[in-house]
Design an enzyme around this catalytic site. Structure first.
Site, PDB file in Angstrom:
ATOM      1  CG  ASP A  46      86.601 -43.353  37.672  1.00 34.52           C
ATOM      2  OD1 ASP A  46      85.465 -43.878  37.625  1.00 34.52           O
ATOM      3  OD2 ASP A  46      87.629 -43.938  37.287  1.00 34.52           O
ATOM      4  CG  ASP A  84      89.170 -49.514  32.572  1.00 36.33           C
ATOM      5  OD1 ASP A  84      89.618 -49.835  33.695  1.00 36.33           O
ATOM      6  OD2 ASP A  84      88.137 -48.825  32.417  1.00 36.33           O
ATOM      7  CD  GLU A  87      91.488 -46.947  37.110  1.00 33.33           C
ATOM      8  OE1 GLU A  87      90.669 -46.283  37.779  1.00 33.33           O
ATOM      9  OE2 GLU A  87      91.722 -48.150  37.329  1.00 33.33           O
ATOM     10  CE  LYS A  99      91.302 -51.199  39.617  1.00 33.75           C
ATOM     11  NZ  LYS A  99      90.704 -50.373  38.541  1.00 33.75           N
TER      12      LYS A  99
HETATM   13  P1  ADP Z   1      84.345 -49.742  37.230  1.00 32.61           P
HETATM   14  O1  ADP Z   1      85.251 -48.620  36.798  1.00 32.61           O
HETATM   15  O2  ADP Z   1      84.182 -49.812  38.721  1.00 32.61           O
HETATM   16  O3  ADP Z   1      84.722 -51.048  36.646  1.00 32.61           O
HETATM   17  P2  ADP Z   1      82.226 -48.789  35.413  1.00 32.61           P
HETATM   18  O4  ADP Z   1      82.837 -47.506  35.059  1.00 32.61           O
HETATM   19  O5  ADP Z   1      82.137 -49.831  34.361  1.00 32.61           O
HETATM   20  O6  ADP Z   1      82.858 -49.400  36.741  1.00 32.61           O
HETATM   21  O7  ADP Z   1      80.764 -48.446  35.989  1.00 32.61           O
HETATM   22  C1  ADP Z   1      79.855 -49.442  36.288  1.00 32.61           C
HETATM   23  C2  ADP Z   1      78.634 -48.801  36.936  1.00 32.61           C
HETATM   24  O8  ADP Z   1      78.037 -47.895  36.030  1.00 32.61           O
HETATM   25  C3  ADP Z   1      77.585 -49.818  37.327  1.00 32.61           C
HETATM   26  O9  ADP Z   1      77.122 -49.546  38.641  1.00 32.61           O
HETATM   27  C4  ADP Z   1      76.491 -49.549  36.294  1.00 32.61           C
HETATM   28  O10 ADP Z   1      75.190 -49.861  36.799  1.00 32.61           O
HETATM   29  C5  ADP Z   1      76.630 -48.061  36.082  1.00 32.61           C
HETATM   30  N1  ADP Z   1      76.006 -47.610  34.833  1.00 32.61           N
HETATM   31  C6  ADP Z   1      76.251 -48.058  33.581  1.00 32.61           C
HETATM   32  N2  ADP Z   1      75.456 -47.442  32.691  1.00 32.61           N
HETATM   33  C7  ADP Z   1      74.678 -46.567  33.408  1.00 32.61           C
HETATM   34  C8  ADP Z   1      73.627 -45.641  33.065  1.00 32.61           C
HETATM   35  N3  ADP Z   1      73.203 -45.501  31.815  1.00 32.61           N
HETATM   36  N4  ADP Z   1      73.060 -44.927  34.077  1.00 32.61           N
HETATM   37  C9  ADP Z   1      73.469 -45.085  35.342  1.00 32.61           C
HETATM   38  N5  ADP Z   1      74.430 -45.932  35.724  1.00 32.61           N
HETATM   39  C10 ADP Z   1      75.034 -46.679  34.769  1.00 32.61           C
HETATM   40 MG    MG Z   2      86.755 -47.599  36.074  1.00 32.42          MG
END
Ligand code: ADP
Ligand code: MG
Length: 630
Positions: free
Chosen positions: A211, A23, A187, A87
């Protein structure tokens, strides 16, 4: 862990290929595999660490790159050397991203607006492909370190709305990192696979995948039949995510103290600290009622903020983010509309992305669809886990799936007055084929220009030109008589073939429109947004252009009619016609649609009595049908 085999013919050692699922996220990236013993997908992580690698690259003064948590520490203190969200730049030209130039705190080069963007760090230039390859290299190394075997093959995921050049760029980044990218998977499809959806042969269902990541939001409507995943529609906002929640928390705290963001950003170290505390508060509130910053040490800062100020209740937090959640729900409704479905048609809802851990987000989505959501799989890992399942399929350990795709933007061609005539609307499934007939505008017109455009606006000048060719050798015929059939065919690889054929003479021409860098890379989301913003003025312009084209056509036809049939027309009729023509000629030079229509009507009124007497079929044909420019 990897299987070892012996080739009986040669006696050489053969190692079973370990294909990993990756991912490559905007905020975080990770690798997953199917565990050789449990046969279950697992995200790879070193003991005691997180599986997530922040998608951030930091360059030191010598140009050495570090990736992940280490690089993240420099986000606020060395913004010009610390690349996040690479990205977003994949497959993009500067023109595509210039509206969001402020978002990037590092230097995105803007000299050559139509070629692919580059990022400048010190005196080095990096393409988004190179930047992504740094992240992929890090993931590859991690996987090799954990698995203790070379990793050379991967499945990489991309958003469903990625266009061909963005997908190709992702492939190229993999290649540059030393990975053979066996497949690019959407995705939402990967996330569904991780929930086991579509793995049963007779499983048939419609899924909404919601998402919400760090900086982007998208929702996809998928349909599974016989193990085939079909993306019915996608929607979202590429500048909305959990980072915005953090920002709102910081603003809230500053407001309570009567401080401005400008003041905060003068103290970079404090800004960095607050950013991290805000994210911590948000995560804490995903499973608690109130956040209180408990560290006893004072935060060193110039604004005299104390830790007592950093308090937030779940009620206040929910109120802060409510407008953003509402926006995502509107996108869900739009995605359903594009798929021509209602909430009742959705069988399953899959939650993806770290930000779906926020209870208010889950509740809003569940309330909108009127159903429980699926959130049992770790939302940060679910996409990578699904990619690992797909990788396993490719390794021959599971039956294969067919993935159908959609066109993210409408495809059409230019008609008279620079109007866009859509043949394949956006969100159409591919492969697909659409045909439409056109005719000529002028007598004896021997050629037709076929200009192919992509986009949602009514005027082609606001859309993206993909290709152009001339259909020549049309035998001389009166205007309106030739029948030119134009066909748009998109094959399973997403390549568009346009053919044009004059049906009476059989003259034919075709062109292949290959997805190309710098040609098909305007930001899809932005184009969709523009089409909504400009919808009203576009409709007005289209109406004006259509009125004008019709007026001009009537003038040509009338003139031709007069010379041909002079003997049947009285002097008075001739005079009245000349006056009406003059009035219309003047009207078409002006920007007033109603005036043109009135004057067209008046000319018709004057000519009707004698036209009715003598109008022949060929000329009446010329007044109907759409016309392509010569
Ligand atoms: P991406 O797909 O854009 O790479 P992610 O799916 O990894 O992103 O999501 C990252 C986001 O999720 C960040 O903004 C992070 O702060 C938030 N996040 C991670 N854990 C939690 C949680 N327990 N509660 C709320 N937000 C969260
Ligand atoms: Mg993602």
């Amino acid at each position: 862990m990897a299987k070892i085999g012996i080739n009986i013919a040669t006696g050489s050692l053969q190692q079973a290929e370990m294909i990993v699922g990756i991912d490559l996220g905007t905020t975080n990236s990770l690798v997953a595999i199917i565990h050789p013993e449990t046969k279950k997908p697992v995200a790879l992580k070193e003991h005691g660490t997180s599986s997530l690698v922040p998608s951030i690259i930091h360059f030191d003064d010598y140009g050495n790159a570090s990736v992940g948590e280490e690089a993240k520490q420099y986000l606020e203190t060395e913004p010009q050397n610390t690349i996040f969200s690479a990205k977003r730049l994949m497959g993009k030209s500067y023109n595509d991203v210039k509206n969001n130039a402020n978002f990037f705190t590092y230097k995105v080069i803007d000299d050559n607006t139509d070629s692919l963007v580059k990022v400048q760090v010190g005196n080095q230039f990096y393409s988004p492909i190179e930047l992504s390859s740094f992240i992929l290299k890090e993931l590859k190394q991690r996987a090799e370190h954990i698995l203790k075997t070379p990793v050379t093959k991967a499945v990489i995921t991309v958003p469903a709305y990625f266009n061909d050049s963005q997908r190709q760029a992702t492939r190229d980044a993999g290649k540059l990192a030393g990975l053979d990218v066996l497949r690019i998977v959407n995705e939402p499809t990967a996330a569904s696979l991780a929930y086991g959806l579509g793995l049963e042969k007779d499983d048939e269902r419609t899924i909404a995948v919601y998402d919400l990541g760090g900086g982007t939001f998208d929702v996809s409507i998928l349909k599974i039949t016989n193990g085939i995943f079909e993306v019915l529609s996608t929607n979202g906002d590429t500048y909305l995510g959990g980072d915005d929640f953090d920002r709102l928390i910081i603003q809230h705290w500053l407001q309570e103290k009567g401080l401005t963001e400008e003041e905060l950003h003068k103290d970079k170290q404090l800004a960095q600290t607050l950013r991290l505390i805000a994210e911590e508060a948000k995560k804490h509130l995903s499973s608690n009622e109130v956040f209180e910053y408990t560290l006893t040490s004072l935060i060193p800062n110039s604004l005299h903020l104390t830790t007592n100020d950093l308090r937030l209740s779940i009620t206040d937090f929910n109120a802060l983010i409510a407008p953003l959640i509402d926006k995502t729900i509107t996108s869900c409704a739009d995605a359903l509309k594009d798929a021509e479905l209602t909430t009742a048609d959705i069988d399953t809802i899959v939650m993806v992305g770290g930000s779906t851990r926020v209870p208010a987000v889950r509740n809003a989505v569940s309330a909108f669809f009127g159903k429980e959501v699926n959130d049992s799989v770790n939302p940060d890992e679910v996409v990578a886990l699904g990619a690992a399942i797909q990788a396993d399929v490719l390794a021959g350990n599971n039956k294969d799936f067919l993935l159908l795709d959609i066109t993210p933007l409408s495809l059409g061609l230019e008609t008279m007055g620079g109007l866009m005539d859509v043949l394949i609307p956006r969100n159409s499934k591919i492969p697909t084929k659409v045909g439409r007939q056109y005719t000529t505008y002028k007598d004896g017109q021997s050629g037709m220009r076929i200009s192919v455009f992509q986009g949602e606006r009514d005027l082609v000048k606001d859309n993206r030109r993909l290709a152009e060719f001339n259909l020549t050798g049309i035998p001389g015929m009166p205007a309106g008589l030739p029948k030119v059939e134009v066909n748009f065919l998109i094959n399973a690889d997403g390549i568009l073939v346009v053919t044009a054929k004059e049906l009476r003479s059989g003259v034919e021409q075709s062109i292949e429109v290959k997805p190309q860098y710098g040609l098909t890379d305007a930001e899809v989301e932005q184009m969709l947004l523009d089409s909504i913003t400009h919808a009203k003025s576009d409709i007005q312009t289209r109406a004006l252009v259509e009125a004008r084209t019709e007026g001009e056509q009537i003038l040509t036809v009338t003139e031709k009619f007069l010379t041909k049939n002079a003997q049947h027309i009285s002097k008075d009729e001739m005079l009245a016609t000349a006056q009406a023509m003059q009035a219309l000629q003047l009207a078409v030079t002006m920007e007033d649609k109603n005036l043109i229509q009135t004057k067209t009507e008046e000319l018709n009124e004057v000519t009707r009595p004698f036209a009715e007497r003598a109008m022949d079929a060929a000329i009446s044909g010329a007044m109907k049908g759409k016309n392509i420019m010569e």
